[in-house]
Design an enzyme around this catalytic site. Structure first.
Site, short mmCIF file in Angstrom:
data_model
loop_
_atom_site.label_atom_id
_atom_site.label_comp_id
_atom_site.label_asym_id
_atom_site.label_seq_id
_atom_site.Cartn_x
_atom_site.Cartn_y
_atom_site.Cartn_z
CG ASP A 1 17.10 41.62 -23.70
OD1 ASP A 1 16.73 42.80 -23.51
OD2 ASP A 1 16.31 40.68 -23.87
CD1 TRP B 1 8.66 39.26 -18.85
CD2 TRP B 1 9.04 38.52 -20.93
NE1 TRP B 1 9.01 37.92 -18.76
CE2 TRP B 1 9.25 37.45 -20.03
CE3 TRP B 1 9.23 38.30 -22.30
CZ2 TRP B 1 9.63 36.17 -20.45
CZ3 TRP B 1 9.60 37.03 -22.72
CH2 TRP B 1 9.81 35.98 -21.80
CG ASP C 1 7.32 39.12 -26.82
OD1 ASP C 1 8.15 39.67 -27.55
OD2 ASP C 1 6.33 39.71 -26.34
CD1 TRP D 1 14.95 42.82 -35.97
CD2 TRP D 1 15.90 41.85 -34.20
NE1 TRP D 1 14.44 43.43 -34.84
CE2 TRP D 1 15.00 42.86 -33.74
CE3 TRP D 1 16.61 41.09 -33.27
CZ2 TRP D 1 14.81 43.11 -32.38
CZ3 TRP D 1 16.41 41.35 -31.91
CH2 TRP D 1 15.53 42.36 -31.48
CG ASP E 1 16.33 35.46 -23.93
OD1 ASP E 1 16.18 36.35 -23.07
OD2 ASP E 1 15.41 34.69 -24.27
CD GLU F 1 9.95 38.49 -36.11
OE1 GLU F 1 10.72 38.63 -35.14
OE2 GLU F 1 10.35 38.35 -37.29
CE LYS G 1 9.12 40.86 -31.04
NZ LYS G 1 9.84 39.57 -30.87
CD1 TRP H 1 15.99 44.18 -15.60
CD2 TRP H 1 15.86 44.24 -17.83
NE1 TRP H 1 16.51 43.00 -16.08
CE2 TRP H 1 16.44 43.00 -17.45
CE3 TRP H 1 15.69 44.51 -19.19
CZ2 TRP H 1 16.84 42.04 -18.39
CZ3 TRP H 1 16.09 43.55 -20.12
CH2 TRP H 1 16.65 42.33 -19.72
CG ASN I 1 9.50 45.73 -21.97
OD1 ASN I 1 8.66 46.34 -21.33
ND2 ASN I 1 10.04 44.58 -21.54
#
EC number: 3.2.1.-
Length: 434
Positions: free
Chosen positions: A162, A350, A384, A86, A124, A382, A378, A213, A240
């Site tokens: 997202d 989530w 959320d 990332w 986000d 780590e 993901k 979603w 997710n």
């Protein structure tokens, strides 16, 4: 020369190659009409790269130093599999150099890195993973530098998780009353696609959220606006927990809806809103009887949506259907549902749900025609974010009232739990064993 971790694992009676850094399984051929050239696909010899000095590898060393051989073995297994890298901040020069170093390291392993660009403005909705570039102009400079860092190297790029499923207009009623921020978001994603696809060997995927979603038609429309036709396709389930089979089904509907509204029958042109979804299908009786309507949480009813697509879309030419990839990093046991009545407000299903496990390991040989790859996007282990599940907090009642680490922070206990609960059972990457 063996790394210190490898030497310690060897001393503990474990195979040093279990944590060696290298490529993984051979990929299946993936083609789509949306790929501008042969270099923008995942060919049959694709191998995904393992991130050097990853969190799991460091945790294995820590566990060994504390004489926790079982924990070290679990983390060594995790460290042997490829995960996405990332990129979440930094100046254009910094991200260019970081990306360049990552793709060069992967090239030395004859492997393809999975890179995540995550620096979109108003990221986000300024919540747990808040941050991002200061403006659209700043973001476009940043993503241009990101693309320069990739250069002519091979890479899979996951563009802004997202960003499309959570547009500024979705944040709240006052965030974007004029639509200016949302228009800027769409322009930023289109710019990213253009910059990245200009590189000869990038494979670019755009955000399509997850199956619990947005409706199929809503998500397809957002993808069209953001320029999915100029990319390889879209990604699903990042960070997710939705089951892979349901995610594949949802993604296939989106792909067919994209075709239906762009290359399908004349009466459907521009009408992604006609597409059935995980929420409603006109092919169902919808008479109130059990099972006679589509429910998003009951996949046994999704055959009604399949029926709508069979009746109205038929079988489009395979080469004209958009492909996608799926994040299987934490969906081995599927989504979490708390006991009825346990929480009076939002249980944040989530957010660090308990008892989950790693899903299918990364591969491009998915067996699903439109799914280019299952990937660990993901970073496993780590957090959320600090979840309170609508309680007074500050602790998380699902973890005995302790405060969850901040979003993106490494959480050793969660990493261990995800490995222990993996479905299928997580093993050492066989390509790295003697």
């Amino acid at each position: 020369m063996l790394s210190r971790t490898a030497r310690l694992l060897l001393a503990a009676g474990l195979s040093a190659s279990a944590i060696a850094l290298g490529p993984v399984a051979t990929a299946a051929t993936a083609t789509t009409a949306h790929a501008p050239s042969a270099g923008h696909t995942l060919p049959a010899d694709t191998r995904f790269a393992v991130t050097p000095d990853n969190e799991a590898q460091r945790q294995a060393l820590t566990d060994l130093q504390h004489h926790d051989l079982a924990g070290a073995a679990a983390m060594a297994k995790l460290a042997s599999w490829p995960e996405a890298t990332w990129f979440t901040s930094g100046t254009p020069a910094q991200v260019r150099d970081q990306v360049r170093a990552t793709v060069r390291t992967a090239a030395a392993e004859r492997a393809v890195p999975v890179l995540v660009a995550y620096d979109i403005p108003l990221r986000d909705c300024s919540q747990y993973s808040a941050g991002g570039a200061a403006s659209d102009a700043a973001y476009q400079q940043w993503i241009s530098a990101f693309a320069q860092g990739v250069g002519s190297s091979r890479a899979v790029v996951i563009v802004e998780p997202d960003a499309l499923a959570n547009l500024p207009s979705d944040c709240n009623a006052t965030t974007d009353p004029t639509g200016t921020l949302t228009a800027g978001r769409i322009a930023d994603i289109k710019y990213a696609v253009s910059a990245l696809e200009a590189q000869p060997q990038t494979v670019v995927y755009l955000d399509a959220g997850n199956s619990q979603w947005h409706s199929v038609g809503d998500m397809a429309q957002r993808l069209i606006q953001a320029g999915v036709a100029q990319s390889q396709g879209f990604f699903l389930n990042v960070s997710n927990y939705q089951p892979t089979d349901q995610t594949d089904q949802y993604g296939t509907w989106i792909s067919k809806c994209l075709w239906f509204a762009t290359d399908g029958p004349a009466w459907a042109a521009g009408h992604t809103d006609y597409c059935a979804s995980q929420y409603y299908s006109s092919a169902a009786p919808n008479d109130g009887a059990p099972g006679d309507a589509v429910s998003p949480t009951d996949a046994s009813t999704w055959h009604w949506t399949d029926a709508w697509f069979d009746q109205n879309v038929g079988t489009p030419p395979p080469a004209q259907l958009t492909h996608f990839v799926v994040d299987t990093s934490r969906n081995g046991k599927g989504a979490w549902t708390p006991a009825p009545g346990k929480y009076t407000g939002d249980p944040q299903t989530w957010c660090n749900p308990p008892g989950r496990g790693i899903g299918a390991t990364p591969t491009a040989a998915t067996g699903v025609p439109l799914v280019d790859a299952d990937l660990f996007i993901k970073t496993i282990g780590e957090s959320d974010g600090s979840c309170t599940r609508s309680t007074a907090g500050p602790g998380d009642p699902e973890y005995g009232g302790t405060v969850d680490p901040a979003a993106g922070a490494w959480w050793p206990a969660q990493a261990l739990g995800l490995v222990q609960d993996a479905v299928p059972t997580l093993t050492f990457n066989p390509r790295l064993l003697p």
